[in-house]
Motif scaffolding. Structure first.
Motif, short mmCIF file in Angstrom:
data_model
loop_
_atom_site.label_atom_id
_atom_site.label_comp_id
_atom_site.label_asym_id
_atom_site.label_seq_id
_atom_site.Cartn_x
_atom_site.Cartn_y
_atom_site.Cartn_z
N GLN A 72 -4.30 104.81 107.76
CA GLN A 72 -3.41 105.80 108.37
C GLN A 72 -1.98 105.27 108.25
N LEU A 73 -1.18 105.99 107.48
CA LEU A 73 0.20 105.56 107.21
C LEU A 73 1.17 106.62 107.74
N VAL A 74 2.34 106.19 108.11
CA VAL A 74 3.37 107.11 108.60
C VAL A 74 4.67 106.88 107.83
N LEU A 75 5.25 107.96 107.34
CA LEU A 75 6.58 107.91 106.72
C LEU A 75 7.57 108.60 107.63
N ARG A 76 8.71 107.93 107.84
CA ARG A 76 9.77 108.56 108.62
C ARG A 76 11.09 108.38 107.89
N GLY A 77 11.95 109.38 108.04
CA GLY A 77 13.25 109.30 107.38
C GLY A 77 13.73 110.72 107.12
N ALA A 78 15.04 110.84 106.98
CA ALA A 78 15.64 112.17 106.88
C ALA A 78 15.01 113.00 105.78
N GLU A 79 14.77 112.41 104.64
CA GLU A 79 14.23 113.17 103.52
C GLU A 79 12.95 112.52 103.02
N ALA A 80 12.09 112.17 103.95
CA ALA A 80 10.83 111.51 103.59
C ALA A 80 10.00 112.39 102.66
N ASP A 81 10.03 113.71 102.91
CA ASP A 81 9.23 114.61 102.07
C ASP A 81 9.72 114.59 100.62
N ARG A 82 11.04 114.66 100.46
CA ARG A 82 11.60 114.63 99.09
C ARG A 82 11.30 113.28 98.43
N ALA A 83 11.39 112.22 99.20
CA ALA A 83 11.13 110.89 98.65
C ALA A 83 9.67 110.75 98.22
N LEU A 119 0.22 115.12 106.06
CA LEU A 119 0.46 116.16 107.05
C LEU A 119 1.80 115.94 107.71
N ARG A 120 2.41 117.07 108.11
CA ARG A 120 3.73 116.99 108.73
C ARG A 120 3.64 117.32 110.21
N LEU A 121 4.15 116.38 111.03
CA LEU A 121 4.24 116.61 112.47
C LEU A 121 5.57 116.05 112.94
N GLY A 122 6.45 116.92 113.40
CA GLY A 122 7.76 116.49 113.87
C GLY A 122 8.55 115.84 112.74
N ASP A 123 9.09 114.67 113.02
CA ASP A 123 9.93 114.03 112.01
C ASP A 123 9.14 113.11 111.10
N ALA A 124 7.82 113.18 111.18
CA ALA A 124 7.00 112.23 110.42
C ALA A 124 6.08 112.93 109.43
N LEU A 125 5.82 112.23 108.34
CA LEU A 125 4.72 112.60 107.44
C LEU A 125 3.63 111.57 107.67
N HIS A 126 2.43 112.05 107.95
CA HIS A 126 1.29 111.16 108.15
C HIS A 126 0.39 111.23 106.92
N LEU A 127 -0.02 110.06 106.44
CA LEU A 127 -0.87 109.98 105.26
C LEU A 127 -2.21 109.37 105.66
N VAL A 128 -3.28 109.90 105.08
CA VAL A 128 -4.59 109.25 105.23
C VAL A 128 -5.05 108.90 103.82
N VAL A 129 -5.27 107.58 103.59
CA VAL A 129 -5.62 107.11 102.25
C VAL A 129 -6.95 106.36 102.28
N LEU A 145 9.62 104.17 97.45
CA LEU A 145 10.36 104.93 98.45
C LEU A 145 11.73 104.28 98.71
N PRO A 146 12.76 105.09 98.98
CA PRO A 146 14.08 104.53 99.27
C PRO A 146 14.08 103.79 100.61
N ALA A 147 15.09 102.96 100.79
CA ALA A 147 15.15 102.07 101.96
C ALA A 147 15.24 102.86 103.27
N ASP A 148 15.80 104.08 103.21
CA ASP A 148 15.96 104.81 104.47
C ASP A 148 14.70 105.58 104.89
N VAL A 149 13.63 105.43 104.12
CA VAL A 149 12.33 105.98 104.55
C VAL A 149 11.47 104.82 105.00
N THR A 150 11.04 104.86 106.26
CA THR A 150 10.23 103.76 106.77
C THR A 150 8.75 104.07 106.57
#
Lengths: 388, 119
Positions: A72-83, A119-129, A145-150
């Motif tokens: 279970q992974l989480v991506l956060r950042g202004a343009e995480a989806d684009r990244a 999946l998208r919830l709020g400001d996060a993208l959640h990944l299941v791998v 991924l760029p540095a501004d996406v955690t």
């Protein structure tokens, strides 16, 4: 009697590091689980009822799986989806809040590094791998991924799956809000002080939910679910036969770095916006090959196979176009007995001229060539809760 | 009844030995969905793979426990492989062998020894 599968496990088990233990390990043992090492974890392969009964129970009522081995992974950042679109050829910019999508991590050569849910919830993208790919995926994501996406690996959460035609009613008894969810919806709930992340999806071809739960609340949630009428535990064995009947591919068996999305029968996972005539064509690893194959068709493709006899044909069985051919045309990716169909089934990637429904190929089994007929996937229609 | 380390049971019936798998083996195997039997009149040597048993999750072999000739096979298992799970030590026998010397069975475990073996 000598068990081929057990022998194989002994060999692969030797020299491996200690398998990780599920937080629900004791509960599984209490339920009569038999454990096997899988992707670095000690997993319940079946419970007292056995694979057949667990499989059929999932098709008629509701089965509870512990799939906490999944990453279970989480991506956060202004343009995480684009990244993330730079690594996954899905239309993630258009992924609405509270929705989930199936996607692929592609390689530079146009193969499949892993398949995943986003999946998208709020400001996060959640990944299941996939469990076996967590380390590879993390490295690939960090590098791409760029540095501004955690990127966070949520090791502090377990993942349960409640699957089957009875799952909706059971889940709604605990969380009335799930009644409005449809296939591939995602939502957050609070249950006894714990934050749950639910998706209405799974890996069985049935209606159902995957429930991400904090580790410390996993046991109480699992016990409450198991106490609901119609709920029984099911292990990895049933999960495998269920997904096989549903035609769902397994990374490492039905696809890998050497198989392209179109070859795996997963062209539908390439978002329209990412295709040659889309709004944002390409821009992901291997785009040239992947998009060329969408246009011209792949040279080989994943198909279903129905063995004509009763003998199951499992992963690795070599396939031949004719009974006495010397050179194989492929090998079985996934295969086994399908409890709901009461017959063996299999899947394989075959040259396109052999992919027509009804085409006969031959599997080499114990020194003989046994016929199989190409069949459409899935073997059994899905029971997803679709509609608006 | 005698038992092998491969979880087969052997029962003497006149000058024949009846062979099946133990309840423990059937339980470990899980739901049996396919059985392939040897040819009648086949001459087999100890350790030969003579039967195939497939459960939902795994494929296994039954090995010939001793040298001899297969004289009868249990066709009922082909139509109803689940019999192995229902009655492993009774109706779900696999084959009968003719052996030259019944004395070879002395080397196998008796019931108490087998119980110790699996615990």
């Amino acid at each position: 009697m000598r068990c081929a599968i057990e022998a194989r496990q002994c060999r692969t088990g030797a020299g491996m590091t200690e398998p990780k233990q599920l937080v629900l390990r004791d509960l599984h043992a209490e339920l009569g689980a038999r454990f096997v090492p899988f992707a670095g974890w000690e997993m319940p392969v079946q419970y007292a009822a056995g694979v057949m009964a667990e499989h059929l129970h999932c098709r008629t009522a509701a089965a509870l799986f512990d799939v906490s081995h999944m990453g279970q992974l989480v991506l956060r950042g202004a343009e995480a989806d684009r990244a993330l679109e730079a690594l996954v050829p899905a239309d993630l910019l258009a992924l609405p809040e509270g929705r989930q999508r199936y996607g692929l991590l592609t390689t530079e050569a146009g193969g499949i590094l892993d398949d995943l849910m986003v999946l998208r919830l709020g400001d996060a993208l959640h990944l299941v791998v996939n469990a076996a790919r967590v380390a590879v995926d993390l490295q690939h994501l960090r590098a791409g991924l760029p540095a501004d996406v955690t990127l966070e690996h949520e090791r502090d959460r377990a993942l349960l799956a409640l699957q089957g035609p009875g799952a909706g009613e059971v889940m709604a008894a605990l969380l009335p809000g799930v009644a409005g969810m449809r296939f591939m919806d995602a939502a957050l709930f609070e249950w006894q002080g714990a934050g749950l992340r639910l998706t209405r999806s799974g890996y069985t071809g049935e209606d159902g939910f995957e429930i991400s739960v904090p580790r410390m609340s996993a046991e109480s949630l699992a016990r409450v679910l198991l106490a609901q009428p119609g709920v029984a535990p099911a292990g990895l064995g049933a999960r495998d036969s269920l997904r096989l009947e549903a035609g769902l591919p397994l990374w490492g068996q039905d696809m890998d770095e050497g198989v392209s999305p179109a070859e795996a029968g997963l062209a539908w996972a390439i978002g329209k916006a990412r295709r040659a005539d889309g709004a944002r064509p390409g821009g992901f690893p291997g785009a040239q090959r992947v998009l060329d194959e969408l246009a011209s068709g792949p040279a080989r493709r994943r198909v279903g196979l129905l063995p004509e006899g009763r003998a199951p044909m499992r992963a690795g069985v070599e396939l031949f176009a004719a009974e006495d051919d010397a050179a194989p045309v492929g090998r079985i990716g996934s295969g086994g007995f399908a409890p709901s169909l009461d017959r063996p089934v299999a899947t394989a990637i075959l040259p396109i001229h052999l992919c027509g429904t009804g085409t006969r190929v031959y599997g080499a089994l114990r020194g003989r060539r046994l016929p199989l007929a190409v069949a459409a996937l899935p073997f059994r229609p899905a029971g997803y809760r679709k509609g608006s | 009844m005698k038992y092998t380390e491969e979880h087969e049971w052997l029962r003497v019936e006149g000058d024949l030995v009846v062979v099946g798998i133990t309840d423990y083996a059937a339980q470990q195997l899980g739901d049996v969905v396919f059985v392939e039997l040897p040819e009648v009149e086949a001459q087999v040597a100890k350790g030969d793979e003579v039967c195939v048993i497939e459960s939902v999750k795994a494929a296994s072999d039954i090995l010939a426990p001793v040298d001899g000739e297969i004289v009868e096979v249990n066709e009922a298992l082909v139509d109803n492989p689940g019999l192995v799970n229902e009655d492993a030590t009774g109706e779900a026998w696999f084959f009968k062998m003719k052996i030259d010397d019944a004395g070879v069975l002395d080397a196998f475990m008796d019931e108490d020894e087998y119980k110790d073996f699996i615990t």
